[in-house]
Design a protein around this motif. Structure first.
Motif, short mmCIF file in Angstrom:
data_model
loop_
_atom_site.label_atom_id
_atom_site.label_comp_id
_atom_site.label_asym_id
_atom_site.label_seq_id
_atom_site.Cartn_x
_atom_site.Cartn_y
_atom_site.Cartn_z
N HIS A 22 2.77 63.14 23.09
CA HIS A 22 2.81 61.94 22.25
C HIS A 22 3.95 62.03 21.23
N LEU A 23 4.08 63.18 20.58
CA LEU A 23 5.14 63.35 19.59
C LEU A 23 6.53 63.29 20.23
N GLN A 29 7.19 61.66 22.90
CA GLN A 29 7.27 60.37 23.58
C GLN A 29 7.67 60.53 25.04
N THR A 30 6.98 61.45 25.73
CA THR A 30 7.27 61.68 27.14
C THR A 30 6.69 60.55 27.99
N SER A 31 7.23 60.41 29.18
CA SER A 31 6.77 59.36 30.09
C SER A 31 5.40 59.68 30.68
N VAL A 51 2.77 60.84 28.94
CA VAL A 51 1.79 60.98 27.87
C VAL A 51 0.44 60.40 28.27
N SER A 52 0.42 59.34 29.06
CA SER A 52 -0.86 58.77 29.51
C SER A 52 -1.60 59.74 30.42
#
Length: 189
Positions: free
Chosen positions: A84-85, A87-89, A91-92
């Motif tokens: 999340h920090l 902002q990776t693709s 993260v979900s």
């Protein structure tokens, strides 16, 4: 083909989450054993059996047994927060995995408490009260469902098959298949 891609993706994701959850849980036991001066004799991570860690010397069995579920929920949460920090693709996917681990570990400890199933038997033998085991489940299971809920509606996801590309579905399938093959090749049953 879009509906098939969705099915391949979700089945592969669930299988992959199960295998990775077992790996992170057992890593907790291994680290607990190593840090307390124990001696690890065997780790079973075969994809078609329930995982376990055997110690030939275990000077702190209560700490080692709790290290599995505790690190089994904290490490996936750490992975998700890091994703999340950054902002990776993915993260979900990390959020889904963290929710999966919270639910699985919590249900395992709370559900196995009365019968002393698996780790719960050691927890009871080393003096863990039932209310602590149930409390662990009461904290982790709802937290896991909350993480899943924040991902959005499964029904909305299912109604829109184009949300999963054929490429990502088959990549997930191949990644999990590779993991299964590696676990079978390098696991002693």
């Amino acid at each position: 083909m879009s509906r098939i891609s969705q099915l391949v993706f979700i089945i592969s994701l669930l299988c992959g989450c199960w295998l990775a959850m077992m790996g992170v849980h057992e890593l907790g036991h291994v680290l607990g054993g190593v840090f307390t001066g124990g001696s690890i004799s065997r780790v079973v991570l075969h994809p078609f059996s329930i995982s376990r860690t055997d110690l030939s010397v275990n000077p702190a069995p209560a700490l080692v047994v709790w290290a599995g579920p505790v690190l089994g929920v904290l490490l996936p949460l750490l992975f998700w927060l890091t994703g999340h920090l950054l902002q990776t693709s993915v993260v979900s996917l990390l959020q889904f995995f963290a929710g999966f681990c919270l639910i699985a570990n919590g249900a395992y400890i709370a559900g196995g408490a009365m019968e002393g199933i698996g780790d719960c038997g050691v927890m009871l033998q080393t003096g863990t009260p039932l209310w602590v085991m149930w409390g662990f489940g009461l904290l982790t299971v709802p937290a896991g469902f909350l993480l899943w809920h924040r991902l959005g509606s499964f029904q909305d996801w299912w109604r829109d098959p184009k949300r999963v590309s054929e490429q990502s579905a088959w990549f997930m399938f191949l990644a999990v298949a590779t993991l299964v093959v590696l676990l079978v090749c390098f696991s002693a049953r």
